[in-house]
Design an enzyme around this catalytic site. Structure first.
Site, short mmCIF file in Angstrom:
data_model
loop_
_atom_site.label_atom_id
_atom_site.label_comp_id
_atom_site.label_asym_id
_atom_site.label_seq_id
_atom_site.Cartn_x
_atom_site.Cartn_y
_atom_site.Cartn_z
N GLU A 53 -5.34 -59.08 -0.67
CA GLU A 53 -4.47 -59.30 0.48
C GLU A 53 -4.74 -58.29 1.59
OE1 GLU A 53 0.32 -59.62 1.57
OE2 GLU A 53 -0.33 -59.65 -0.51
N ARG B 68 11.01 -55.21 -2.17
CA ARG B 68 11.20 -56.34 -3.09
C ARG B 68 11.74 -55.83 -4.42
NH1 ARG B 68 9.99 -61.86 -3.87
NH2 ARG B 68 9.16 -62.04 -1.76
N ILE C 98 -35.60 -47.12 -28.09
CA ILE C 98 -35.88 -48.38 -28.79
C ILE C 98 -34.75 -49.35 -28.47
CG2 ILE C 98 -36.08 -49.46 -31.05
CD1 ILE C 98 -37.54 -47.04 -32.03
N ALA D 258 2.93 -63.95 -1.61
CA ALA D 258 4.39 -64.12 -1.73
C ALA D 258 4.77 -65.45 -2.36
CB ALA D 258 5.06 -63.96 -0.37
N GLU E 228 4.15 -66.27 -8.60
CA GLU E 228 4.61 -64.98 -9.10
C GLU E 228 5.77 -65.04 -10.09
OE1 GLU E 228 4.15 -61.86 -5.58
OE2 GLU E 228 4.88 -63.79 -4.86
N THR F 254 -27.61 -53.58 -25.44
CA THR F 254 -26.18 -53.48 -25.20
C THR F 254 -25.74 -52.06 -24.86
OG1 THR F 254 -25.83 -53.26 -27.59
CG2 THR F 254 -25.62 -55.46 -26.65
N CYS G 86 -26.33 -60.37 -18.01
CA CYS G 86 -26.46 -59.05 -17.39
C CYS G 86 -27.05 -58.02 -18.34
CB CYS G 86 -25.10 -58.57 -16.87
SG CYS G 86 -23.84 -58.45 -18.16
#
Length: 1283
Positions: free
Chosen positions: A757, A835, A208, A1034, A1216, A213, A18
């Site tokens: 989700e 939860r 230049i 879950a 999880e 980067t 990239c």
């Protein structure tokens, strides 16, 4: 990338695609992952080993990692482990936890060969359990290797492709000037300095470029346009490195990697005293970006960019390096890099028409000492928070300062020197009396405003003092043997001199070996390789955006709000629509009424904001154009007028103050008599704990392709989503068409972790709208910064608790107030809070509990599901209580934890009994395997002997409830087709995101049908195969879908019974053919719903969970009290996963979840401005754990002899539960800080919010240095806050 332009020697470089402009590749040979091996021909050994060692889960990062190691091997066929470590810098993986990758690729190294010869352990490494190794336990085989190195194809460097001969025929074209002229940009590559200076004279504002980067990032993310770019890489004067009598002359376009190579050679050949600057440079380069960046980034580019946190500029300034600059009109100038070089932010004294030709780095003298330091959020591949370089000249006859230069980055808009301090220290003796004076001077010399950009103001000032102290000690160590009677530094100070370096990792994995009588073709319980691993390693695995363009396809770009809370006065898309290639603009005007509303539970969100925006980054519209570049360019041309609305609510504390909560909250969960427990208590404590959010940082951002079928309103959606049924439902509602006209397909995801989700709808709904309206295919894939701005994160949590307990530490009651930051809409925040309330006691029996839960409504993106789903936050509050109690009573936290630990048959505070509770077994085994007690004593001894480095240890349990807490979601379907050749096509409702779900489902079907796994194939998850699916979430994917697959397979088997009875000696293919002839259906659906589940909040009764996954982890850390840096020395994990379906996948999930949790608790900290701007919006500012961050010793054991009658083949969910165990690292850090504080006379009780960043660790280790840091004016608005 292979290059030999300036040298006859062939060089292999790993580069970021990239950031590599195509123009810069002229004359080079480019090799991609597809070019080194294929599943259709032959895998390259690198590809084979990462797959077979289970180092590829979602696979999105795998090609980059493969090519990094491939490049390493092309340059050195038998590298050292250190070389492997360096080659992997700059690569990130969010799934695996890195251990499997390192271990697999470690088999290429010389170290592995030597260790295999010396000790012969299965994976070729010394067992990290030492004397506890299974080989030392007779009569019991405990370990089975997850992979067998002997099965790997040997690496033969002679079989690698040669450099393309056609590029070697002649160098004539390489010697010629090169130019590419485009519509917006011209690229020039001169080959001599005269032409270079002519171009710079003609185009003084030209950039230049060597490695691209900086410019690559600016053009991509900052919308910068540079009409002229000049690449000087073929100009000899700028590409040469020369060693002279006075030092090393480095051409400005020399890469950092090449400079490092030359400086290392000089260090080896010259006396130590002459190369102290070079040593500092080489040491710093290890922490400078990643290997791919250093391969292409130029020395001059880094210098001229003038970043205030450049790692090298403080060194160049402190060393007083000389610069040769040249222009066409003024000729050559020699400049000295000193305090006057930088004139402002990213500005310096070099004129626009001048070119930096070279930098001259001097040798050091015998009485000269040079040291450089850097502190970042993450050690490897991260930008500095503060960096520093110290150049000290002492008199020949005595340790008196003759000259001194101190340069700092991160303390001003430029690299700065401490001018006043330098002057006042001249002539002073280098002794302890100097320190106090220097500290005062430095604090005054380098002031930081309380709202300074970058934040962490007090920490940054403390680092300046700490770095000077480290330099002071380092010089003392050098000179104590030179000057007569110079005192040695105290023994307990020696650990302060050096920071943390890399360590050679070791690990062990233990699991139940399948019984000898298990059928060979039964894969259940075996460490089967992930079914997509080989394709992922070769680049053949297709992700959503990899799908080829469809004829007539368009690209969609979102138009996002630039305001946090404002009224939309007008939207003007005329300028965007006038751009050539733009096809349409859509906004709320195109979706009347409810069609603009959506939400996973409550429809409180809008496809496009109508009238008011309530967070920065909210979609206001969408541009559809011929391609991505045009669409994104046009999206920025849409003009929106706003009127600000007050208040802007960002943090939990803001919401509490403004009482900004979602309707229906607070919610309460109560058991027993809390007030009576408090009244009768021996002791009562109150406390508070806070956890920041966490960015999902799945490697594949949100992506969707919508393809209209041109009749009957049919629409096919290809999407990266954990919940294709929800996508189908909401798209149908928005378009006002039946759901049966929308088919959603999910092949695989490049990671999900809960972030896909529900939040995918932010992309899928606009894309579906555009495709339906225009009747053309439409695609959208969010850039990383867009994804982070738009889609939300893990919920930040605040917990305030009151706890009662006996004098022995037994908890008798607690009341907890829990607040989560839901963001601007409800999304899944209610379920996340629930939860957390269920898990607020973690693994401890507390008879009297009252929990209050609040969902805060704020003006930030809607926070959403993330691995753990509120469970880790709730458990964090419990562990904080345990440690506060232990501190109060003067006991070990492990002692308090164990006496409160749940036992079999105990009942939780939500009245669910614990059946098959293995917590105590996990605890006991973890204590034993980790040598916890012995190591506690060793740590105590270490801490007594070391003042500035401290170690800590912690052991933490987890009890994680498995199932959706919403009852109706606990269902799944499956579809099994058996074809007449005996092959099986399996479909189920779960989605594959790297967790190995498809692999496990094939294993389940293989055992159920009694056939080889090679006969079974899963193509994709699609709503036209299995309807009405629940999200893959879950941790219930294997449980639900596995039972549905089992159900479908049993149906097939029942139908085959008469055929098998008639031909008992036949085989699978025979039976299938006979069944077809007998007109027996070979297709079956399966269905499963979890029995005996459901919870009533009003009555506090029922079973919210199907069962629990238990585990315990013990971690040891070492912290640097002066910088806040830390290193994880060891982690031991024991988990009860029942009878594992696939130990390799399950252990990979444990390690991956643990390292993701490590990020949550130590490194990853989303920061927003007080007005709601997300400040951490990409890998440059948001840091996840890297390869070098994993525990030096990393052991995982699956509890043996455990079963689970509540799930498929007695397995247990794994996705999880392991994440919270990483809090053992957080609490080990806290333990180490406590040791430092006690030694310095400070209270052992202190508040440490999560994550335990370097800043928090350092400022918690209070000492004389932190006391000198000025306080921040509380009236100032801070630069950034934690939401």
């Amino acid at each position: 990338m292979d290059t030999s332009l300036l040298s006859s020697e062939q060089i292999h470089l790993a580069v970021n695609a990239c950031l590599a402009p195509v123009c810069s590749l002229h004359g080079l040979a480019v090799t991609t992952v597809e070019g080194i091996g294929s599943t259709k021909t032959k895998l390259h050994p690198v590809q084979e080993r990462i797959a077979k060692s289970h180092g590829s889960q979602c696979g999105f990062c795998t090609p980059g990692i493969v090519m990094s190691v491939y490049t390493l091997l092309r340059n050195s066929s038998k590298p050292k482990m250190k070389d492997l470590e360096v080659s992997l810098q700059g690569n990130l993986c969010r799934c695996t936890g890195y251990r499997a990758i390192i271990e697999g690729f470690g088999t290429f190294t010389e170290d592995w060969e030597q260790s295999r010869i010396s000790n012969g352990t299965p994976n070729g490494t010394t067992c990290s359990l030492g004397s506890n190794c299974c080989k030392n336990r007779p009569a019991e085989k405990e370990e089975e290797a997850l992979f067998t190195p002997g099965e790997f194809t040997p690496y033969d460097p002679t079989q690698e492709p040669i450099f393309p001969p056609e590029l070697k025929i002649s160098s004539e074209l390489d010697k010629q000037n090169l130019s590419f002229i485009g519509k917006r940009t011209a690229w020039y590559r001169p080959t001599n300095i005269v032409d270079l200076l002519d171009l710079k004279d003609k185009y003084p504002d030209a950039r230049i470029v060597v490695g691209n980067t900086e410019v690559g990032v600016e053009t991509k993310f900052k919308n910068c346009v540079y009409p002229v770019l000049i690449n000087p890489s073929m100009v000899p004067e700028l590409s040469a490195i020369n060693v002279t009598d006075s030092g090393v002359s480095v051409g400005a376009s020399v890469t950092l990697n090449d400079m490092e190579i030359v400086m290392r050679k000089v260090i080896e050949s010259e006396p130590e005293y002459k190369t102290r600057i070079f040593s500092a440079v080489v040491d710093m380069l290890h922490w400078f970006a990643g290997k791919q960046i250093r391969n292409v980034a130029a020395v001059g580019g880094n210098l001229m960019t003038g970043s205030p946190i450049s790692d090298l500029n403080p060194i160049w300034i402190a060393a007083r390096c000389q610069l040769q600059v040249q222009s066409k009109t003024r000729g050559v100038r020699i400049l000295t890099m000193d305090h006057s070089f930088f004139t402002g932010y990213r500005r310096n004294v070099i004129k626009p028409d001048e070119v930096l030709v070279r930098i001259i780095v001097p040798f050091t003298a015998q009485n000269q000492y040079f040291h450089a330091y850097k502190q970042a959020r993450r050690r490897d591949d991260d930008i500095a928070i503060v960096n520093a370089a110290f150049n000290i000249y002492l008199e020949n006859s005595s340790p008196v300062i003759k000259d001194i230069v101190m340069a700092f980055g991160g303390m001003a808009p430029t690299t700065v020197t401490a001018q006043t301090t330098q002057q006042k220290l001249l002539g002073l003796k280098w002794n302890d009396a100097l320190l106090e004076k220097a500290y005062g001077y430095l604090v005054n010399d380098l002031p930081l405003a309380g709202n300074a950009p970058g934040g962490m103001v007090q920490y940054r000032v403390a680092l300046v003092l700490s770095f000077f102290f480290k330099a002071y000690l380092a010089v003392c160590q050098k000179i104590q043997t030179i000057y007569a009677d110079y005192p040695a530094i105290p023994n307990d100070h020696e650990s302060a001199v050096h920071g943390f370096g890399s360590v050679k990792p070791s690990s062990a994995q233990y699991f139940q070996v399948v019984p000898n009588d298990q059928k060979v073709n039964d894969p259940v319980g075996r460490p089967i390789v992930h079914k997509s691993a080989y394709k992922q390693a070769t680049g053949e695995a297709v992700y959503c955006d990899d799908m080829p363009q469809i004829k007539g396809e368009l690209y969609l770009a979102l138009v996002l709000s630039s305001k946090t809370h404002a009224r939309i006065l007008s939207i003007d898309a005329s300028q965007a629509l006038a751009l050539d290639g733009v096809q349409a603009f859509y906004s709320a005007e195109d979706l009347p009424g409810k069609r603009n509303s959506w939400g996973p539970i409550i429809h409180d969100e809008e496809v496009f904001a109508r009238g008011v925006v309530t967070y920065q980054g909210q979609p206001v519209g969408a541009i559809v154009a011929d391609d991505q570049r045009i669409a994104q360019q046009a999206a920025k041309l849409v003009k929106i007028s706003y009127q600000d609305i007050e208040p802007v609510i960002v943090t939990i504390e803001d919401a509490i103050e403004k009482e900004s909560f979602f309707p229906g909250y607070p919610k309460k969960l109560e058991k027993g008599n809390v007030d009576a427990a408090f009244a009768a208590a021996d002791n009562i404590l109150t406390g508070e704990a806070r956890m920041a959010g966490q960015e999902h940082f799945y490697l594949e951002t949100h992506c969707c392709i919508a393809v209209p079928k041109c009749e009957d309103d049919e629409l096919h959606i290809y999407i990266s989503s954990q919940n294709p049924t929800e996508a189908q439902k909401l798209i149908a509602e928005m378009l006002d068409i039946p759901a049966n006209r929308v088919t959603c397909h999910v092949k695989r995801m490049g990671g999900g972790f809960g972030g896909k989700e529900s939040r995918f709808n932010v992309v899928s709904l606009p894309v579906a709208l555009a495709a339906h309206r225009l009747q053309r295919p439409v695609r959208c894939m969010l850039d990383r910064d867009e994804d982070m701005i738009v889609t939300g994160q893990r919920h930040p949590f605040l917990g305030r608790f009151k706890v009662s307990f006996t004098n022995t530490g037994k908890i008798t009651g607690c009341e907890v107030y829990i607040y989560n930051n839901g963001g601007y809409s409800m999304d899944l925040s209610g379920a996340v809070l629930e939860r957390a309330m269920f898990h607020t006691e973690n693994s401890y029996k507390i008879d009297n509990v009252r929990v209050h839960g609040y969902v805060c409504r704020t003006n930030i993106p809607s926070n959403t599901a993330f691995r753990g789903f509120g469970g880790p936050q709730g458990m964090f509050f419990a562990e904080t209580m345990i440690r506060d109690i232990a501190t109060y009573l003067g006991k070990e936290p492990s002692e308090v934890a164990e006496i409160n630990l749940y036992q079999e048959g105990n009942i939780t505070h939500y009245n669910q009994p614990l059946l098959n509770c293995t917590l105590q077994k996990c605890w006991t085994e973890c204590v034993a395997r980790s040598d916890y007690s012995a190591r506690q004593q060793e740590i105590q001894q270490y801490n007594e002997l070391n003042k500035w480095k401290k170690r800590g240890i912690s052991i933490v349990p987890t009890k994680f409830g498995i199932s959706f807490t919403c009852k109706f979601l606990n269902q799944a379907g499956a579809l099994v087709h058996v074809y007449t050749d005996g092959s099986v096509l399996l479909s189920h409702g779960g989605t594959e995101m790297g967790q190995g779900l498809h692999t496990k489902m094939i294993q389940v079907a293989s055992r159920a049908l009694g056939i080889s796994e090679s006969l079974i194939h899963i193509s994709e998850t699609s709503t036209d195969k299995v309807p009405n699916t629940s999200a893959t979430a879950a941790s219930a994917g294997s449980d639900l879908n596995g039972m549905a697959v089992l159900n479908a397979c049993h149906t097939i088997l029942e139908r085959l019974q008469p055929i098998k009875k008639a031909n008992p000696s036949g085989g699978w293919e025979d039976w299938i053919k006979a069944a077809y002839v007998e007109r027996i259906s070979l297709s079956a659906t399966g269905f499963y719903r979890t029995p005996d589940i459901g919870y009533d909040w009003e009555k506090n009764e029922g079973n919210p969970f199907n069962y629990f996954t238990f585990g315990v982890a013990c971690s040891e850390v070492e912290i640097d009290c002066l910088t806040g840096d830390h290193q994880v020395l060891r982690s031991d994990i024991v988990m009860d996963l029942g009878e594992s379906l696939n130990p390799a996948i399950d252990i990979g999930q444990i390690e991956g979840g643990f390292i993701q949790g490590y990020g949550l608790f130590t490194l990853e900290e989303p920061i927003v401005s007080p007005n709601g701007t997300l400040l951490t919006r990409g890998p440059g500012t948001y840091k996840l754990p890297g390869f070098s961050d994993i525990p030096a010793v990393f052991n995982v054991s699956l509890l043996k002899g455990a079963s689970n009658p509540r799930a498929v083949y007695s397995s247990k969910a794994v996705g999880e539960p392991p994440l919270f165990l990483a809090s053992s690292i957080f609490f080990a850090i806290k333990d180490a800080i406590s040791s430092a504080r006690v030694q310095r006379g400070f209270s052992k009780k202190f508040k440490l919010d999560s994550p335990a960043t370097a800043a928090r660790i350092r400022m918690a280790c209070e000492d004389d240095l932190t006391s000198k840091v000025p306080a921040v004016d509380p009236k100032l608005t801070p630069w950034g806050v934690t939401a």
